[in-house]
Design an enzyme around this catalytic site. Structure first.
Site, PDB file in Angstrom:
ATOM      1  N   GLY A 117      41.315   1.778  57.433  1.00 46.31           N
ATOM      2  CA  GLY A 117      42.549   2.364  57.965  1.00 46.31           C
ATOM      3  C   GLY A 117      43.002   3.520  57.094  1.00 46.31           C
ATOM      4  N   ASP A 123      50.535   8.506  69.749  1.00 47.19           N
ATOM      5  CA  ASP A 123      49.116   8.534  69.399  1.00 47.19           C
ATOM      6  C   ASP A 123      48.363   7.523  70.259  1.00 47.19           C
ATOM      7  OD1 ASP A 123      47.217   8.138  66.292  1.00 47.19           O
ATOM      8  OD2 ASP A 123      46.835   9.269  68.139  1.00 47.19           O
TER       9      ASP A 123
HETATM   10  P1  AMP Z   1      43.745   1.081  61.741  1.00 51.87           P
HETATM   11  O1  AMP Z   1      44.279   1.094  60.398  1.00 51.87           O
HETATM   12  O2  AMP Z   1      44.706   0.453  62.704  1.00 51.87           O
HETATM   13  O3  AMP Z   1      43.292   2.406  62.169  1.00 51.87           O
HETATM   14  O4  AMP Z   1      42.482   0.134  61.732  1.00 51.87           O
HETATM   15  C1  AMP Z   1      41.239   0.548  61.296  1.00 51.87           C
HETATM   16  C2  AMP Z   1      40.207  -0.239  61.998  1.00 51.87           C
HETATM   17  O5  AMP Z   1      40.307  -1.604  61.659  1.00 51.87           O
HETATM   18  C3  AMP Z   1      40.339  -0.225  63.523  1.00 51.87           C
HETATM   19  O6  AMP Z   1      39.685   0.843  64.089  1.00 51.87           O
HETATM   20  C4  AMP Z   1      39.704  -1.546  63.903  1.00 51.87           C
HETATM   21  O7  AMP Z   1      38.305  -1.414  63.989  1.00 51.87           O
HETATM   22  C5  AMP Z   1      40.028  -2.432  62.752  1.00 51.87           C
HETATM   23  N1  AMP Z   1      41.169  -3.227  63.049  1.00 51.87           N
HETATM   24  C6  AMP Z   1      42.446  -2.924  62.826  1.00 51.87           C
HETATM   25  N2  AMP Z   1      43.240  -3.888  63.203  1.00 51.87           N
HETATM   26  C7  AMP Z   1      42.461  -4.860  63.728  1.00 51.87           C
HETATM   27  C8  AMP Z   1      42.716  -6.134  64.336  1.00 51.87           C
HETATM   28  N3  AMP Z   1      43.943  -6.605  64.481  1.00 51.87           N
HETATM   29  N4  AMP Z   1      41.697  -6.858  64.754  1.00 51.87           N
HETATM   30  C9  AMP Z   1      40.448  -6.376  64.618  1.00 51.87           C
HETATM   31  N5  AMP Z   1      40.160  -5.214  64.070  1.00 51.87           N
HETATM   32  C10 AMP Z   1      41.137  -4.441  63.630  1.00 51.87           C
END
Ligand code: AMP
Length: 995
Positions: free
Chosen positions: A633, A749
């Site tokens: 993230g 977004d």
């Molecule tokens: P983000 O910080 O929300 O962009 O998350 C980065 C990546 O982590 C996302 O693209 C997902 O692949 C994975 N991810 C984030 N949140 C979740 C979740 N609740 N369950 C599964 N994968 C997640």
């Protein structure tokens, strides 16, 4: 015979006189003598009756050879004697009771031979009151008898040869109050008697001092039992404590002293008088106490001091008692420190080193506002608007909070220490300490008044004054308003540069509540207090009683014209957009419906931790079990793991953590996502389980979505889902977005990469990093036009997903989210294709500006593409709402037949259509329309491009030649035609998922 007898006795009488006193006599002090025969020089010559043969005056000599007068009678041989002797007139001199002391000798009859029967042994005493000494003879009847006097037992015995003579002393008292004086008379009735002396006196209570009061010599009362009340007067240098009084008794004794006096200040009692205090002593008050030694640091040089003077350099406050030592002012306060917090400063100091022997030290704070030029510094007293807590003067504590200072301003604070003698000593600057500070930036103070300058049925024009303390340059004002009935459950916000705003779209005859706040570089100030204004009820308030008919006619015809115009506008707008009317309605609903929960921007909290704890649950880190890294993230790794909360079954979770070395801003931004997420509760919104903020790393725990992000998931399963499955995913996203828009939350977004998919293919909206409250800002056109991939200022903008007005002037609304949703639809139906393929952002922006829209992805049902195109309406008011999108998708799911027709079909079903028909029937014109470039229809037709496959030959040069010169249009035409042909080829192979 009498003469013989008398002569016989005379020598004896002379002898008797030897024992009596001389002429100079000493009387008791409380007796005042009116007559004493022994002190009278010469003869007495009292009146006697009979003048011959009765009482006779006889001179004899006393022991000092001084002659004294006596009266004698001795007619014991003759019966019926009545011999009177009367004194001269005796003035009573104020006496009321006089005492008569008679000393006499009396022959006892037994000692006289041959006198039996006629001889007596008593005489009678009389008195007669009279004003004047007129009477030369004795008028016996006017005399009143006092007593018969006999010889006393206690007489003095004198041995005279063979006889014993007895000197009797008898005292009788008489009340004499009616005349100025009186006479006394002695009656002899046949005794042989010699009156040796007669003394007449009265009694007084002599002058005395009792309880520092002087009581004068006082004549006793008339009766033996009477008391004379006497008031005393205070002795010198004394004053009455209580009226001094005493009683003078009949015997000349003072009785029952009452009250008394006290020595004046500077005097003390000594021996019944008041004496001055000696040097070195003082007495401050009238009291019965003695003088006291001067207290420390003081002295008295003269006698009679009432207070001691302080030594030089020592002082006494007005309220200090004279018994208190002289003291000094305190030295300066010490260690003054200041802590500035925006426009407040906390001043703290230590007490002075020397308190001057007192315990009443207090502090005051002087505030100076200072301007420094290159040469000098000019300081002036601060205004009265500066606040001091607890107070500016008379401070007992060594701390004060000064607030309401101007932002970014130099101040000098002088803390003065004072005590009770500071004023007396004339001490000023010597007891102070100062500190200079500069205040920080601060948000502006609230706007204090709002006026409505123009009111109509649907609008209000508002005007307000700049805040009293802008604390900097005001960058903009924010106006928050809501219907009064709705309270703050649902509100709208407008922003403006100026101090006025026109608020439109209001309901008639409705009271609205307005709050205004200002923003400077230091941020937003507080909102103003609420101001209420009502919209008008009637668009034509003049129509009514008293309006003439011509005017009425004009008005009515005017109304008619207006109605016609309105109807025309209404029809046109309906034609332009089938969504706009309902959309407006629903937006009104959204803002003003009671009971709708409104999203709260965590950035409005000064303390981010307060927001996080309001909206997110703190999770004990020990209940989290991290398993593996699943993604990356913005703030760090994303892991999957398990969470076991007491009393609940263990669940799978995603754990986002904040990487080490973060800044305050990063921490705030990271946690803000949880603060936002925590406010939502919807099956299509990613659910927040909680946060870990009490230990590091900070974590955000959400539900675990097994299939990860939607874009990657679709790419991985390209072509594997039925159209209904795809529409089902889209429905879920639309439902989540409707929920967000109902809460006035604008996502900004929305993209397939920010949708997460669980094992049941349920799609949930996530990634709330770019959140902002729904804005309705008419002034926002100034906002810099974004130009990059993810562009600044104010955060990155995902160009391909973002509505043109949001790119152009950051107009992010639910309607711009709808645009993004259209792109997500395109992403979903194209199984994760990148919108606008490889075109760069610049070209994308230009193409959109010129009307180009993404073509329907392969096998895309026409209705879905039409819905996408609706979402991409240039006018945001013409776009559907999420609620309408949701309705539409629900309808499609209920009637799957409507999904059969795709862009690859003619106007009938897809499956059975032969390829040629597909190509020929999808006219160039229609196709151009679908990508928004129908303007080139004639150009292309004229150049012989009448079928889609003929368009495959189009090159950039060819288009230049034809006059299609816009590079983005050239790109779109080439890319879209290829896409279309590819799609149709696939379709020809009948690979379309059966429905
Ligand atoms: P983000 O910080 O929300 O962009 O998350 C980065 C990546 O982590 C996302 O693209 C997902 O692949 C994975 N991810 C984030 N949140 C979740 C979740 N609740 N369950 C599964 N994968 C997640």
């Amino acid at each position: 015979m009498a003469a013989n007898l008398w002569r016989t006795f005379s020598a004896t009488i002379w002898i008797i006189t030897l024992v009596s006193s001389s002429r100079t006599r000493i009387y008791p002090p409380n007796e005042v003598t009116l007559l004493d025969t022994r002190t009278v020089p010469g003869e007495l010559k009292w009146a006697a009756s009979p003048s011959e043969g009765g009482w006779e005056e006889v001179s004899i000599m006393d022991e000092k050879n001084i002659p004294i007068r006596t009266y004698q009678v001795c007619n014991v041989l003759e019966p019926n004697q009545n011999n009177w002797l009367r004194t001269d007139w005796i003035p009573r001199s104020g006496a009321q009771r006089v005492y008569v002391e008679v000393k006499f000798t009396l022959r006892d009859c037994n000692s006289l031979p041959g006198v039996t029967g006629t001889c007596k042994e008593t005489f009678n005493l009389y008195y007669h009151e009279s004003n004047e000494d007129r009477e030369s003879y004795i008028k016996e009847s006017s005399f009143i008898k006092v007593d018969t006097v006999a010889a006393d037992e206690s007489f003095t015995q004198v041995d005279v040869g063979d006889r014993i003579m007895k000197l009797n002393t008898e005292v009788r008292d008489v009340k004499v109050t009616t005349r100025k004086g009186f006479y006394l008379a002695f009656q002899d009735v046949g005794a042989c008697i010699a009156l040796v002396s007669v003394r007449v006196f009265y009694k007084t209570c002599p002058l005395t001092i009792r309880n520092l009061a002087t009581f004068p010599d006082t004549v006793t009362g008339a009766d033996t039992s009477s008391l004379v009340e006497v008031r005393g007067s205070c002795v010198n240098q004394s004053e009455e404590r209580e009226e001094p009084k005493m009683y003078c008794g009949a015997d000349g004794e003072w009785l029952v002293p009452i009250g008394g006096c006290l020595c004046n200040p500077g005097y003390e009692e000594k021996g019944g008088a008041c004496k001055a205090c000696p040097a070195g002593f003082y007495k401050a008050k009238s009291s019965d106490a003695g003088c006291t030694k001067c207290p420390p640091h003081s002295h008295s040089l003269r006698e009679g001091a009432t207070v001691c003077d302080c030594h030089s350099g020592f002082f006494r406050a007005d309220t200090d008692p004279p018994s208190m030592a002289c003291t000094q002012p305190p030295s300066a306060p010490q260690q003054l420190i200041s802590v500035v917090n925006e426009t407040s400063v906390v001043l703290e100091w230590a007490p002075p080193r020397r308190l001057g022997g007192r315990s009443d030290t207090s502090y005051s704070v002087e505030c100076l506002i200072c301007q420094t030029s290159s040469h000098s510094q000019l300081c002036l007293p601060c205004g009265s608007d500066v606040l001091f807590s607890p107070s500016q003067t008379g401070l007992k504590a060594t701390r004060v909070v000064v607030s309401e200072l101007r932002a970014h301003t130099h101040y000098t604070f002088i803390v003065h220490a004072r005590n009770g003698v500071s004023q007396a000593s004339g001490a000023g600057a010597a007891q102070s300490v100062s500190v200079s500070i500069t205040t920080n930036q601060a948000a502006p103070s609230p706007v204090t008044s709002i006026q409505a300058t123009d009111v109509t049925r649907h609008s209000l024009s508002l005007l307000w004054q700049q805040p009293d303390r802008p604390n900097g340059v005001i960058l903009e004002y924010e106006v928050k308003f809501y219907e009064k009935d709705q309270r703050e459950r649902s509100y709208r916000i407008m922003r403006t540069f100026s101090r006025s705003v026109d608020v439109t779209g209001l309901n008639p005859l409705t009271v609205y509540v307005f709050h205004v706040r200002a923003r400077t570089a230091a941020g937003y100030g507080e909102f103003s207090a609420p101001f209420e204004f009502s919209t008008n009820s009637d668009p034509f308030p003049l129509i009514g009683e008293g309006v003439n008919s011509a005017f009425l006619l004009l008005s009515v015809s005017g109304v008619g014209i207006l109605l016609l115009i309105s109807a025309a506008v209404f029809i046109i707008s309906r034609r332009r957009s089938k969504y706009s009317k309902t959309k407006q309605d629903s937006e009104e609903e959204k803002h003003l419906n009671p009971g709708v929960k409104i999203y709260v921007d965590p950035f409005t909290y000064e303390d981010p931790d307060q927001a996080i704890h309001e909206f997110a649950k703190e999770i004990d880190v020990s209940s989290i079990h991290i398993e593996k890294v699943i993604g990356m993230g913005e703030f760090g790794e994303v892991c999957s793991g398990r969470l076991r909360v007491q009393g609940k079954r263990e669940i799978y979770v995603a754990i986002k953590s904040l990487k080490a070395g973060y800044s305050d801003k990063q921490r705030r931004d990271f946690l803000s996502e949880a603060s936002i997420m925590g406010q939502f509760d919807h099956p299509n919104i990613i659910r927040l389980e909680g946060v870990v903020t009490r230990c590091k790393p900070l974590m955000i725990i959400t539900e675990y979505m097994e299939n990860g992000s939607l874009d990657a998931f679709l790419r991985k399963h390209d072509g594997q889902f039925t159209v209904i499955q795809l529409v089902g995913m889209l429905r879920g996203i639309a439902s989540g977005m409707k929920y967000l828009s109902d809460m006035s939350y604008v996502h900004r977004d929305l993209a397939a990469r920010n949708i997460l998919v669980n094992s049941n293919l349920v799609c949930k909206v996530s990634d709330f990093g770019l959140s902002r409250v729904l804005e309705d800002d008419p002034e926002a056109a100034y906002t810099t036009r974004a130009t990059g991939t993810y562009l600044s200022p104010g955060g990155k903008i995902p160009i391909r997903w973002t509505a043109p007005e949001a790119i152009a002037y950051r107009k992010f609304t639910t309607a711009s989210d709808v645009w993004s949703y259209g792109i997500v639809m395109w992403e979903v139906v194209s199984y994760g294709e990148r919108p606008y393929w490889d075109m760069n952002n610049q070209d994308v922006i230009k193409a959109i500006e010129e009307g180009y829209r993404l073509p329907a992805p392969m096998d895309c049902p026409v209705v879905l593409h039409q819905l996408m195109l609706d979402c991409w309406e240039r006018e945001r008011a013409d776009r559907p709402t999420f609620s309408q999108i949701l309705n539409m998708l629900d309808k499609l799911i209920r009637n799957p037949g409507t999904l059969r027709r795709t862009g690859g079909d003619s106007h009938s079903v897809c499956v059975s259509v032969v390829p040629e028909v597909c190509v020929s029937e999808w006219s160039v014109c229609e196709w151009l329309q679908s990508i928004g470039l129908e303007r080139y229809r004639d150009t292309l037709a004229a150049a012989g491009y009448t079928s889609l496959d003929s368009l495959l030959a189009l090159t950039h040069q060819e288009m230049d030649r034809l006059g299609i010169i816009t590079p983005s249009h050239q790109d779109i035409l080439i890319a879209s035609v290829q896409q279309e042909m590819l799609s149709q080829m696939q379709h020809m192979q009948c690979s379309m998922v059966p429905v």
